[in-house]
Design a protein around this motif. Structure first.
Motif, PDB file in Angstrom:
ATOM      1  N   ALA A 214      40.199  47.628 -11.995  1.00 14.79           N
ATOM      2  CA  ALA A 214      41.410  47.107 -11.358  1.00 14.79           C
ATOM      3  C   ALA A 214      41.286  47.055  -9.835  1.00 14.79           C
ATOM      4  CB  ALA A 214      42.608  47.972 -11.738  1.00 14.79           C
ATOM      5  N   GLY A 215      40.128  47.477  -9.311  1.00 15.45           N
ATOM      6  CA  GLY A 215      39.892  47.370  -7.870  1.00 15.45           C
ATOM      7  C   GLY A 215      40.073  48.644  -7.082  1.00 15.45           C
ATOM      8  N   PHE A 216      40.206  49.782  -7.760  1.00 15.71           N
ATOM      9  CA  PHE A 216      40.372  51.060  -7.066  1.00 15.71           C
ATOM     10  C   PHE A 216      39.041  51.820  -7.030  1.00 15.71           C
ATOM     11  CE2 PHE A 216      44.595  50.174  -8.856  1.00 15.71           C
ATOM     12  CZ  PHE A 216      45.384  50.278  -7.726  1.00 15.71           C
TER      13      PHE A 216
ATOM     14  N   ASP B 129      51.356  47.590  -3.118  1.00 13.42           N
ATOM     15  CA  ASP B 129      49.983  47.146  -3.369  1.00 13.42           C
ATOM     16  C   ASP B 129      49.929  46.337  -4.667  1.00 13.42           C
ATOM     17  OD1 ASP B 129      47.130  47.191  -4.272  1.00 13.42           O
ATOM     18  OD2 ASP B 129      46.867  48.483  -2.516  1.00 13.42           O
TER      19      ASP B 129
ATOM     20  N   ARG C 122      47.604  45.591  -6.570  1.00 14.84           N
ATOM     21  CA  ARG C 122      46.750  46.133  -7.629  1.00 14.84           C
ATOM     22  C   ARG C 122      47.534  47.038  -8.573  1.00 14.84           C
ATOM     23  NH1 ARG C 122      42.276  48.975  -4.111  1.00 14.84           N
ATOM     24  NH2 ARG C 122      44.221  49.490  -3.005  1.00 14.84           N
TER      25      ARG C 122
ATOM     26  N   LEU D 262      47.785  46.454 -12.497  1.00 10.35           N
ATOM     27  CA  LEU D 262      47.274  47.478 -13.402  1.00 10.35           C
ATOM     28  C   LEU D 262      48.176  47.618 -14.627  1.00 10.35           C
ATOM     29  CD1 LEU D 262      45.140  49.781 -13.763  1.00 10.35           C
ATOM     30  CD2 LEU D 262      46.765  51.281 -12.596  1.00 10.35           C
TER      31      LEU D 262
END
Length: 310
Positions: free
Chosen positions: A222-224, A253, A255, A259
């Motif tokens: 998810a980009g974390f 955010d 994201r 999520l």
């Protein structure tokens, strides 16, 4: 012919002149802060944790000589705290359990000698004080150091009355960044602010239990960039995970929403704050000053000047 040695009286007079200049600048800074408060047109205290961190990093980075960098930070924290209080009432709530680490001392070091600090014997008391507006900030133990029932699940909610993590203490430890003492986070109803070198906290509620590795993969997709996770079963059907991530994490955010929308296992997710990464031992190590020598080569005169003795 050698130059006449500088007398102690001359050195002390120069120190007095420097003291006067410092005092004049401080009074000028106070007047500018007053004008800024008037320009804001409100009695509300507006915290700028990101800007404060940037100021301290800049000053510590440019500092030279034997004067300790942690003390430079301490001086400016005191100045910043006074100017914050000039905007309006400002108070802190600190976790101070009987027989445990008194985090009010960390609060005093960071938020100044004049900031009112109320001690609470429970983490919930600190959170309630912040949520109810009795305190602008709360000082709580690091989530990683919790014992028994953790406090951080109480952040898993939305709304303006939900505190968020905005800082981590100590930012510039007086032991030179070696962090031998207690550490804490600061929570507030104020929004966290980006400083340029930050880490964030995310709480994730899952529909079912998953391994730490599976959660890390899910979040990475998810980009974390995950630094650390811990879990707590808040209710039989509500497993929560606190995730520390690299970089600043704003409340909105994209994201976080993605999520929940795009991942079947995640029922809810909350961005619960960010903090400026504290200065390290390397950051706080003193750099040698440019080579200087007393004009008359007399070490006793130089020592007297640097010590500021009468």
């Amino acid at each position: 012919m050698s130059e006449k040695p500088t007398s102690l009286d001359d050195l002390r007079r120069k120190i007095d002149e420097i003291d006067n200049s410092l005092h004049d600048l401080l009074m000028r800074r106070t007047e500018l802060a007053r004008q800024i408060a008037l320009a804001k047109g409100s009695n509300a205290v507006i915290m700028r944790p990101g800007r404060e961190a940037r100021v301290l990093r800049r000053l510590v980075g440019r500092h030279q000589g034997p004067f300790p960098k942690p003390v430079i930070s301490r001086i400016w924290r005191e100045i910043i705290s006074v100017f914050t209080r000039l905007q309006g009432p400002f108070a802190a709530a600190a976790f101070a359990p009987e027989g445990g680490s008194d985090l009010s001392l960390l609060a005093r070091d960071h938020f100044g000698s004049l900031t009112p600090i109320t001690s609470y014997g429970s983490e919930m008391g600190v959170l309630r004080a912040v949520s109810d507006g009795k305190a602008n900030i709360g000082i709580l133990p690091l989530p990683e150091s919790d014992r028994g029932t953790p406090w951080w699940p109480k952040l898993a909610r939305s709304g303006k009355a939900s505190p968020k993590i905005i800082a981590r203490l100590p930012f510039a430890a007086l032991d030179g960044g070696r962090r031998h003492g207690p550490e804490a986070v600061v929570v507030s109803l104020a929004e966290p602010e980006e400083s340029g070198d930050d880490q964030g906290y995310l709480i994730v509620e899952l529909d079912e239990a998953v391994s730490r590795g599976a959660l890390k993969t899910l979040l990475s997709d998810a980009g974390f960039e995950v630094r650390n996770t811990q879990a707590w079963v808040d209710a039989p059907d509500r497993p929560l995970h606190l995730v520390e991530v690299e970089g600043f994490l704003a409340s909105d955010d994209a994201r976080v929403a993605a999520l929940v929308a795009e991942t079947d296992q995640v029922s809810h997710a909350w961005a619960v704050g960010s903090f400026a990464v504290p200065l390290t031992a390397e950051d706080l190590a003193n750099s040698p000053a440019p080579s200087t020598q007393a004009e008359n080569g007399d070490a006793s005169d130089a020592d007297a000047a640097s010590a500021g003795v009468s």
